[in-house]
Design an enzyme around this catalytic site. Structure first.
Site, PDB file in Angstrom:
ATOM      1  N   ASP A   8      47.291  45.849  42.017  1.00 45.09           N
ATOM      2  CA  ASP A   8      47.849  46.748  41.010  1.00 45.09           C
ATOM      3  C   ASP A   8      48.069  46.008  39.685  1.00 45.09           C
ATOM      4  OD1 ASP A   8      49.167  49.019  39.987  1.00 45.09           O
ATOM      5  OD2 ASP A   8      51.115  48.282  40.675  1.00 45.09           O
ATOM      6  N   ASP A  10      50.466  47.293  36.669  1.00 48.32           N
ATOM      7  CA  ASP A  10      51.866  47.357  36.225  1.00 48.32           C
ATOM      8  C   ASP A  10      52.822  46.985  37.356  1.00 48.32           C
ATOM      9  OD1 ASP A  10      50.957  48.273  33.773  1.00 48.32           O
ATOM     10  OD2 ASP A  10      50.910  50.338  34.505  1.00 48.32           O
TER      11      ASP A  10
END
Lengths: 179, 179
Positions: A8, A10
């Site tokens: 991922d 963020d």
């Protein structure tokens, strides 16, 4: 064939929590403590609960997030053993696509465009591992879920947890040991 | 749970072949026959073999591709039975991300951002079906591969083939029949 990892952006590659705190202090003159953000959704961790939504729609926000400490070195290391994909739920904030792309180009130029995925729902991502800070992504992932600690997820304990990028390397190195 | 389908954009939802032919005619005054494009890579189907590359890097190219005949109605129909994802290898031409997003918003506004994926390599997409016009995507897909006919792929016959959106519906309707 190398095993695959979806990572991922963020909250994992990009330290969005620090960025929220910095922007809040800049705009409101109040430095929020990380302790006050524990276990609540990101917008609710700040006195003005409309701030986070406004930030994520502000041009430049995603382009200027600081890199998560240790992420660059760790990803380079993982790429020796794994096929690494960056998988970001970028479709929720469509204006951020080009900012996220430029951010990756600046900080992770060694990751090929072939290994970047901007999506909505991550449930169709079929990697062997997924490193993410949100249960909404990890709960439905097809491989082994690895939760990267963020203030908002500290009370969610049904996934393997890592607190930082050193933890990621330690966990995945242990995974490689033959049974 | 609904079965999942990944649907490609260029050559499947978007009639990029017609768009190449139209732009070539506009710029060169020569209308290329589809018959002359059979079995060769897209750039090699045109007298000036540099044209296609120039087109795909021209602002506005992806935004103005015509919709593949029957695609809108067929996708709506499929969404009744399947969880439909649009999966486009958009990272190869990074400038096109926002154009592709706007194109989908105009022609397929009923597809949620949750179901849109812009990626590079599609090998990590774990849907039950993948509809695409390129072997480079279909050969490594995890579900059942469905090749959507394009001039460039007519001699590749190791995947289930569909010639148009009526064929897609017919094939997937037959798949639903209990054994």
């Amino acid at each position: 064939m190398k095993k695959t990892i979806a990572i991922d952006m963020d909250g994992v590659l990009a330290d969005i929590e620090t960025h929220f705190i910095d922007w809040y202090e800049r705009d409101y003159g109040v430095k929020v403590n990380r302790e006050d953000m524990l276990g609540v959704l990101e917008p609710d961790g700040f006195p003005d609960k409309t701030a986070v939504k406004r930030f994520v729609y502000t041009p430049g926000f995603f382009r200027t997030i600081p890199v998560m400490p240790g992420a660059v070195e760790a990803v380079k290391k993982l790429m020796e053993t794994y096929e690494v994909y960056v998988v970001s739920a970028a479709m929720e904030f469509p204006q951020c696509l080009s900012e996220k792309q430029e951010w990756l180009q600046e900080h992770f130029p060694f990751i090929s465009w072939r290994n970047i995925v901007f999506c909505g729902d991550k449930s169709i991502i079929g990697t062997d591992y997924m490193i993410d800070d949100h249960c909404k992504n990890l709960d439905f992932c097809r491989g082994k879920a690895i939760m990267f600690t963020a203030a908002h997820n500290v009370y969610q304990n049904h996934h393997q947890r890592v607190d930082n990028w050193n933890d990621v390397l330690a966990f995945l190195t242990a995974e490689e040991v033959p049974a």
